[in-house]
Design a protein around this motif. Sequence first.
Motif, PDB file in Angstrom:
ATOM      1  N   TYR A  22      23.514  73.775  41.175  1.00 38.50           N
ATOM      2  CA  TYR A  22      23.669  72.344  41.438  1.00 38.50           C
ATOM      3  C   TYR A  22      24.422  71.650  40.300  1.00 38.50           C
ATOM      4  CZ  TYR A  22      22.603  67.443  42.123  1.00 38.50           C
ATOM      5  OH  TYR A  22      22.714  66.086  42.273  1.00 38.50           O
ATOM      6  N   ALA A  23      24.059  71.951  39.068  1.00 41.19           N
ATOM      7  CA  ALA A  23      24.755  71.344  37.922  1.00 41.19           C
ATOM      8  C   ALA A  23      26.218  71.763  37.897  1.00 41.19           C
ATOM      9  CB  ALA A  23      24.068  71.741  36.622  1.00 41.19           C
ATOM     10  N   ASN A  24      26.501  72.986  38.313  1.00 39.01           N
ATOM     11  CA  ASN A  24      27.882  73.465  38.343  1.00 39.01           C
ATOM     12  C   ASN A  24      28.685  72.758  39.430  1.00 39.01           C
ATOM     13  OD1 ASN A  24      29.764  75.169  37.094  1.00 39.01           O
ATOM     14  ND2 ASN A  24      29.649  76.585  38.811  1.00 39.01           N
ATOM     15  N   MET A  30      14.804  72.411  45.201  1.00 38.52           N
ATOM     16  CA  MET A  30      15.191  73.391  44.194  1.00 38.52           C
ATOM     17  C   MET A  30      13.936  74.029  43.635  1.00 38.52           C
ATOM     18  SD  MET A  30      18.235  71.817  42.035  1.00 38.52           S
ATOM     19  CE  MET A  30      19.391  70.724  42.761  1.00 38.52           C
ATOM     20  N   THR A  31      13.826  75.336  43.789  1.00 39.12           N
ATOM     21  CA  THR A  31      12.608  76.010  43.368  1.00 39.12           C
ATOM     22  C   THR A  31      12.800  76.918  42.162  1.00 39.12           C
ATOM     23  OG1 THR A  31      13.038  77.777  44.936  1.00 39.12           O
ATOM     24  CG2 THR A  31      11.650  75.957  45.680  1.00 39.12           C
ATOM     25  N   GLY A  32      14.033  77.132  41.729  1.00 32.09           N
ATOM     26  CA  GLY A  32      14.248  78.026  40.607  1.00 32.09           C
ATOM     27  C   GLY A  32      15.359  77.554  39.699  1.00 32.09           C
ATOM     28  N   LEU A  33      15.463  78.197  38.557  1.00 27.21           N
ATOM     29  CA  LEU A  33      16.483  77.849  37.579  1.00 27.21           C
ATOM     30  C   LEU A  33      17.886  78.120  38.111  1.00 27.21           C
ATOM     31  CD1 LEU A  33      17.159  76.954  34.674  1.00 27.21           C
ATOM     32  CD2 LEU A  33      17.020  79.351  34.026  1.00 27.21           C
TER      33      LEU A  33
END
Length: 93
Positions: free
Chosen positions: A18-20, A9-12
């Motif tokens: 992912y959290a979703n 994971m390289t960005g917000l």
Amino acid sequence: MVYQYPVNMTGLGEVLVYANTITDGYYGTMLCAVFAAVTFFIIGADDRALITAAFGGLLMSLFLSIMGVIDSVQIMIYLGLVLAGMMWNWTKS
């Protein structure tokens, strides 16, 4: 329940997606809803607070929709809330 491991994971935006997926699609929805509710009550729970909170939620849902976190139905909900606040303000005056 086994979750997919986060890899590279390289960005917000990737972290939010992912959290979703971990929360079965509720993370983006609750992020916008809590933001709008807190804004509504901080401003004063009147017609202008509804317009401001719904517009802020609309902008946030647009950005989250572009990132792929939420779907377009929530954009329509916040747009409806903005219009409802405008009607409430119009009928008050």
